[in-house]
Design a protein around this motif. Structure first.
Motif, PDB file in Angstrom:
ATOM      1  N   LEU A 121     -10.912   8.067  -8.326  1.00 16.10           N
ATOM      2  CA  LEU A 121     -10.174   6.830  -8.042  1.00 16.10           C
ATOM      3  C   LEU A 121     -11.133   5.664  -7.823  1.00 16.10           C
ATOM      4  CD1 LEU A 121      -7.962   8.233  -5.106  1.00 16.10           C
ATOM      5  CD2 LEU A 121      -7.584   8.536  -7.551  1.00 16.10           C
ATOM      6  N   PRO A 122     -10.820   4.473  -8.336  1.00 13.79           N
ATOM      7  CA  PRO A 122     -11.604   3.289  -7.980  1.00 13.79           C
ATOM      8  C   PRO A 122     -11.254   2.854  -6.556  1.00 13.79           C
ATOM      9  CG  PRO A 122      -9.787   2.667  -9.418  1.00 13.79           C
ATOM     10  CD  PRO A 122      -9.764   4.162  -9.325  1.00 13.79           C
ATOM     11  N   VAL A 123     -12.242   2.346  -5.825  1.00 12.92           N
ATOM     12  CA  VAL A 123     -12.021   1.903  -4.442  1.00 12.92           C
ATOM     13  C   VAL A 123     -12.696   0.554  -4.222  1.00 12.92           C
ATOM     14  CG1 VAL A 123     -11.962   4.285  -3.575  1.00 12.92           C
ATOM     15  CG2 VAL A 123     -14.119   3.010  -3.510  1.00 12.92           C
ATOM     16  N   SER A 124     -12.271  -0.106  -3.155  1.00 11.47           N
ATOM     17  CA  SER A 124     -12.992  -1.266  -2.643  1.00 11.47           C
ATOM     18  C   SER A 124     -13.292  -0.971  -1.173  1.00 11.47           C
ATOM     19  CB  SER A 124     -12.160  -2.541  -2.777  1.00 11.47           C
ATOM     20  OG  SER A 124     -12.879  -3.659  -2.264  1.00 11.47           O
ATOM     21  N   LEU A 125     -14.560  -1.065  -0.808  1.00 13.59           N
ATOM     22  CA  LEU A 125     -14.990  -0.762   0.564  1.00 13.59           C
ATOM     23  C   LEU A 125     -15.183  -2.064   1.336  1.00 13.59           C
ATOM     24  CD1 LEU A 125     -17.550   2.078  -0.254  1.00 13.59           C
ATOM     25  CD2 LEU A 125     -15.168   2.315   0.439  1.00 13.59           C
ATOM     26  N   GLY A 126     -15.781  -1.938   2.517  1.00 16.65           N
ATOM     27  CA  GLY A 126     -15.990  -3.107   3.354  1.00 16.65           C
ATOM     28  C   GLY A 126     -17.034  -4.049   2.785  1.00 16.65           C
ATOM     29  N   LYS A 127     -16.727  -5.347   2.848  1.00 18.43           N
ATOM     30  CA  LYS A 127     -17.697  -6.346   2.408  1.00 18.43           C
ATOM     31  C   LYS A 127     -18.904  -6.333   3.347  1.00 18.43           C
ATOM     32  CE  LYS A 127     -14.829  -9.719   4.823  1.00 18.43           C
ATOM     33  NZ  LYS A 127     -13.926 -10.875   4.672  1.00 18.43           N
ATOM     34  N   LYS A 128     -19.979  -7.025   2.983  1.00 24.88           N
ATOM     35  CA  LYS A 128     -21.226  -6.938   3.749  1.00 24.88           C
ATOM     36  C   LYS A 128     -21.062  -7.345   5.203  1.00 24.88           C
ATOM     37  CE  LYS A 128     -24.601  -7.280   0.021  1.00 24.88           C
ATOM     38  NZ  LYS A 128     -25.788  -7.991  -0.517  1.00 24.88           N
ATOM     39  N   LYS A 129     -20.192  -8.299   5.479  1.00 19.25           N
ATOM     40  CA  LYS A 129     -20.001  -8.752   6.850  1.00 19.25           C
ATOM     41  C   LYS A 129     -19.271  -7.701   7.684  1.00 19.25           C
ATOM     42  CE  LYS A 129     -18.421 -12.761   9.505  1.00 19.25           C
ATOM     43  NZ  LYS A 129     -17.726 -14.085   9.435  1.00 19.25           N
ATOM     44  N   THR A 130     -18.445  -6.903   7.052  1.00 18.49           N
ATOM     45  CA  THR A 130     -17.682  -5.853   7.745  1.00 18.49           C
ATOM     46  C   THR A 130     -17.764  -4.569   6.923  1.00 18.49           C
ATOM     47  OG1 THR A 130     -15.654  -6.618   6.652  1.00 18.49           O
ATOM     48  CG2 THR A 130     -16.078  -7.433   8.889  1.00 18.49           C
ATOM     49  N   PRO A 131     -18.936  -3.933   6.865  1.00 15.78           N
ATOM     50  CA  PRO A 131     -19.115  -2.775   5.983  1.00 15.78           C
ATOM     51  C   PRO A 131     -18.384  -1.532   6.464  1.00 15.78           C
ATOM     52  CG  PRO A 131     -21.063  -3.091   7.330  1.00 15.78           C
ATOM     53  CD  PRO A 131     -20.167  -4.272   7.600  1.00 15.78           C
ATOM     54  N   SER A 132     -18.077  -0.671   5.529  1.00 15.52           N
ATOM     55  CA  SER A 132     -17.536   0.648   5.855  1.00 15.52           C
ATOM     56  C   SER A 132     -18.660   1.511   6.423  1.00 15.52           C
ATOM     57  CB  SER A 132     -16.955   1.309   4.610  1.00 15.52           C
ATOM     58  OG  SER A 132     -15.958   0.501   4.025  1.00 15.52           O
ATOM     59  N   SER A 133     -18.287   2.538   7.176  1.00 14.83           N
ATOM     60  CA  SER A 133     -19.270   3.449   7.775  1.00 14.83           C
ATOM     61  C   SER A 133     -19.625   4.563   6.804  1.00 14.83           C
ATOM     62  CB  SER A 133     -18.715   4.062   9.061  1.00 14.83           C
ATOM     63  OG  SER A 133     -18.485   3.075  10.037  1.00 14.83           O
ATOM     64  N   SER A 134     -20.921   4.759   6.591  1.00 18.44           N
ATOM     65  CA  SER A 134     -21.388   5.874   5.767  1.00 18.44           C
ATOM     66  C   SER A 134     -21.562   7.111   6.638  1.00 18.44           C
ATOM     67  CB  SER A 134     -22.731   5.540   5.107  1.00 18.44           C
ATOM     68  OG  SER A 134     -22.548   4.754   3.957  1.00 18.44           O
ATOM     69  N   GLY A 135     -21.062   8.233   6.166  1.00 23.88           N
ATOM     70  CA  GLY A 135     -21.181   9.487   6.896  1.00 23.88           C
ATOM     71  C   GLY A 135     -20.037  10.402   6.522  1.00 23.88           C
ATOM     72  N   THR A 136     -19.955  11.522   7.210  1.00 25.48           N
ATOM     73  CA  THR A 136     -18.859  12.458   6.999  1.00 25.48           C
ATOM     74  C   THR A 136     -17.807  12.215   8.063  1.00 25.48           C
ATOM     75  OG1 THR A 136     -20.325  14.112   6.034  1.00 25.48           O
ATOM     76  CG2 THR A 136     -18.192  14.875   6.826  1.00 25.48           C
ATOM     77  N   LEU A 137     -16.647  11.739   7.642  1.00 26.59           N
ATOM     78  CA  LEU A 137     -15.547  11.402   8.525  1.00 26.59           C
ATOM     79  C   LEU A 137     -14.406  12.393   8.304  1.00 26.59           C
ATOM     80  CD1 LEU A 137     -16.745   8.602   6.937  1.00 26.59           C
ATOM     81  CD2 LEU A 137     -15.573   7.560   8.859  1.00 26.59           C
ATOM     82  N   VAL A 138     -13.408  12.333   9.172  1.00 30.94           N
ATOM     83  CA  VAL A 138     -12.288  13.273   9.123  1.00 30.94           C
ATOM     84  C   VAL A 138     -10.985  12.491   9.262  1.00 30.94           C
ATOM     85  CG1 VAL A 138     -11.181  15.245  10.259  1.00 30.94           C
ATOM     86  CG2 VAL A 138     -13.679  15.132  10.124  1.00 30.94           C
ATOM     87  N   VAL A 139     -10.000  12.836   8.467  1.00 28.69           N
ATOM     88  CA  VAL A 139      -8.676  12.223   8.613  1.00 28.69           C
ATOM     89  C   VAL A 139      -8.095  12.644   9.963  1.00 28.69           C
ATOM     90  CG1 VAL A 139      -6.318  12.107   7.717  1.00 28.69           C
ATOM     91  CG2 VAL A 139      -8.266  12.152   6.134  1.00 28.69           C
ATOM     92  N   MET A 140      -7.787  11.648  10.831  1.00 28.90           N
ATOM     93  CA  MET A 140      -7.322  11.928  12.193  1.00 28.90           C
ATOM     94  C   MET A 140      -5.842  11.629  12.391  1.00 28.90           C
ATOM     95  SD  MET A 140     -10.489  10.513  14.502  1.00 28.90           S
ATOM     96  CE  MET A 140     -10.272   8.805  14.003  1.00 28.90           C
ATOM     97  N   GLU A 141      -5.281  10.784  11.543  1.00 27.79           N
ATOM     98  CA  GLU A 141      -3.906  10.332  11.729  1.00 27.79           C
ATOM     99  C   GLU A 141      -3.382   9.812  10.398  1.00 27.79           C
ATOM    100  OE1 GLU A 141      -1.670   7.250  14.802  1.00 27.79           O
ATOM    101  OE2 GLU A 141      -3.640   6.709  14.011  1.00 27.79           O
ATOM    102  N   LYS A 142      -2.087  10.010  10.146  1.00 29.08           N
ATOM    103  CA  LYS A 142      -1.475   9.526   8.918  1.00 29.08           C
ATOM    104  C   LYS A 142      -0.199   8.768   9.257  1.00 29.08           C
ATOM    105  CE  LYS A 142      -1.259  12.218   5.346  1.00 29.08           C
ATOM    106  NZ  LYS A 142      -0.984  13.343   4.434  1.00 29.08           N
ATOM    107  N   LYS A 143      -0.041   7.577   8.656  1.00 31.83           N
ATOM    108  CA  LYS A 143       1.174   6.778   8.828  1.00 31.83           C
ATOM    109  C   LYS A 143       1.617   6.271   7.462  1.00 31.83           C
ATOM    110  CE  LYS A 143       0.391   5.165  13.559  1.00 31.83           C
ATOM    111  NZ  LYS A 143       0.306   3.963  14.432  1.00 31.83           N
ATOM    112  N   GLU A 144       2.837   6.634   7.087  1.00 30.96           N
ATOM    113  CA  GLU A 144       3.335   6.186   5.787  1.00 30.96           C
ATOM    114  C   GLU A 144       3.508   4.677   5.752  1.00 30.96           C
ATOM    115  OE1 GLU A 144       6.813   7.422   2.560  1.00 30.96           O
ATOM    116  OE2 GLU A 144       6.539   8.554   4.421  1.00 30.96           O
ATOM    117  N   ALA A 145       3.855   4.092   6.886  1.00 34.33           N
ATOM    118  CA  ALA A 145       3.963   2.632   6.982  1.00 34.33           C
ATOM    119  C   ALA A 145       3.544   2.210   8.381  1.00 34.33           C
ATOM    120  CB  ALA A 145       5.390   2.177   6.704  1.00 34.33           C
ATOM    121  N   THR A 146       2.785   1.118   8.465  1.00 30.27           N
ATOM    122  CA  THR A 146       2.336   0.608   9.753  1.00 30.27           C
ATOM    123  C   THR A 146       2.034  -0.882   9.591  1.00 30.27           C
ATOM    124  OG1 THR A 146       0.814   0.992  11.605  1.00 30.27           O
ATOM    125  CG2 THR A 146      -0.123   1.140   9.397  1.00 30.27           C
ATOM    126  N   VAL A 147       1.615  -1.512  10.671  1.00 36.02           N
ATOM    127  CA  VAL A 147       1.234  -2.921  10.654  1.00 36.02           C
ATOM    128  C   VAL A 147      -0.166  -3.047  11.234  1.00 36.02           C
ATOM    129  CG1 VAL A 147       1.747  -5.235  11.500  1.00 36.02           C
ATOM    130  CG2 VAL A 147       3.623  -3.695  10.889  1.00 36.02           C
TER     131      VAL A 147
END
Length: 420
Positions: free
Chosen positions: A282-308
């Motif tokens: 899948l193509p993705v867009s990650l965090g821009k340089k000012k707010t970068p995404s975290s590199s590492g091994t993460l785990v799905v902790m919570e799922k919400k079909e719809a939220t705000v």
């Protein structure tokens, strides 16, 4: 940007992350939901758990612990005995005054017998221990003791695992404590945290720096189909700060199929694997340089079909917004999610524009959401920020040699087996 100020304050309060500049596009951490606890008001009674028959005593009497006549014993007390050289416990029986037997099991090292549930407050019990010496002689000892009254000061504990649910292969056993457990008390607490796996897999505990959480994992991801049986047996444990553990928490859960997501910033792609086979890119867009995404091994902790996502309290005006989000999957406490981002579909795979989240198309977000489980791993590489310890379930972001250094008890090479 996510709830920058409030998420940061919450993480600081829990001591999970120190001096973090968090990035994230999502909401603050919601109140934790834990498996219900078992209080000392209803200890487990039934057939005792130690194997074998005591036989006819023919050896010297045993000295049983707790000692006969002692009072104010913790409801977490375990039954032990001073054994003859080379002796082995053959049976332990614990009874209430009305003759009901208390269930329990011997520790695998034979050091003590552990009741299967917390004992009752202010209650008298009689323990009988039989052991067989190296010469075959049977020794026996008894002790009648009384547990303490319910204390006024307790720590709050939690377990992020629920009965009869199916989790991903990276689901750590997560125990939480408020306030955190001081270093000098962690060994005695860890000794009361039991994990069994079927099929058997060795493991170890790791404490975060201030003792508010401890993670249990194996050297590698769990095997698909593993059954996890967990007991965080803290009710009545006395701590040096004058507090006692509040409840026991128990859960039995299953590990499902191996579903892994791997994101590389260099080509801005997510590769999805099931049981080791690549099934989608899948193509993705990650965090821009000012707010970068975290590199590492993460785990799905919570799922919400719809939220705000509401970031109107962010100190940076550029990061304030209120946005409806679909198919959101939390991967850090700081507000990083995998989620549908239709507004960035035209740059996904080419440019990073998010506030730290993993943006995917609406169709791909729905496809992922329908397949992922709590506990599935996502590994992100090549961004400007490393994943901070404790910013999510970060147990797998450490090598095994680094992970075991966080244990309060010695860990055998390759990991420990079940304690009971």
């Amino acid at each position: 940007m996510g709830r920058f100020a409030r998420a940061g304050a919450l993480l600081s309060a829990l001591g999970l992350v120190a001096s973090l500049a968090l990035s994230g596009c999502g909401e603050e951490r919601a109140p934790a939901e834990f498996v219900p606890g078992q209080t000392p008001g209803a200890s487990d009674t039934g057939t005792p758990g130690a194997p074998g028959a005591p036989g006819v005593p023919s050896g010297p009497p045993l000295t049983v612990s707790p000692a006969d006549g002692t009072k104010n014993r913790p409801v977490s007390v375990e039954i032990g005995a001073k054994l003859p050289d080379g002796g082995e416990v053959s049976q332990v029986t614990l009874k209430t005054e009305d003759g009901k037997q208390v269930k329990g099991k011997l520790r695998t090292d034979g050091s003590s017998w552990v009741p299967s549930a917390p004992l009752k407050w202010s209650t008298r019990y009689t323990a009988t221990v039989s052991a067989k010496g190296p010469d075959g002689a049977v020794s026996e000892g008894t002790s009648t003791f009384t547990t303490m009254a319910k204390p006024g000061s307790m720590i709050t504990s939690g377990l992020y695992l629920f009965d009869d649910r199916t989790y991903g292969v990276a689901m750590p056993v997560v125990a939480e404590f408020h306030p955190g457990i001081p270093k000098k008390d962690r060994a005695k607490v860890q000794k009361r945290m039991f994990v069994q796996t079927d099929p058997p897999q060795p493991g170890a505990w790791h404490w975060v720096s201030n003792g508010t959480q401890a993670y249990y994992r194996a050297p590698e991801y769990w095997k698909a189909g593993t059954r996890l049986t967990v007991r965080i047996a803290l009710a009545g444990i006395p701590l040096s700060n004058g507090r006692f553990g509040n409840v026991d928490r128990n859960a039995t859960a299953k590990i499902g199929s191996a579903f892994e997501m791997k994101v590389t910033n260099s080509d801005k792609r997510m590769r999805v694997y099931e049981d080791g086979q690549l099934i989608k890119t899948l193509p993705v867009s990650l965090g821009k340089k000012k707010t970068p995404s975290s590199s590492g091994t993460l785990v799905v902790m919570e799922k919400k079909e719809a939220t705000v996502f509401d970031t109107m309290d962010d100190p940076d005006p550029e990061n304030r917004y209120v946005t409806d989000i679909e198919f959101a999957q939390r991967i850090t406490w700081g507000g990083e999610y995998i989620h549908a981002a239709p507004w960035s579909e035209h740059v996904q795979g080419r440019q990073n524009v998010s506030h730290g989240c993993v943006n995917v198309s609406m169709a791909n977000a729905r496809w992922l959401f329908q397949r992922t489980k709590i506990g599935d791993p996502i590994t992100i590489t090549g961004t400007e920020r490393k994943l901070a310890a404790g910013n999510g379930w970060t147990a797998w972001n450490l090598s095994w040699s680094e992970f075991v250094k966080g244990s309060a008890l010695p860990v055998p090479d390759g990991g420990a087996g079940p304690a009971v």
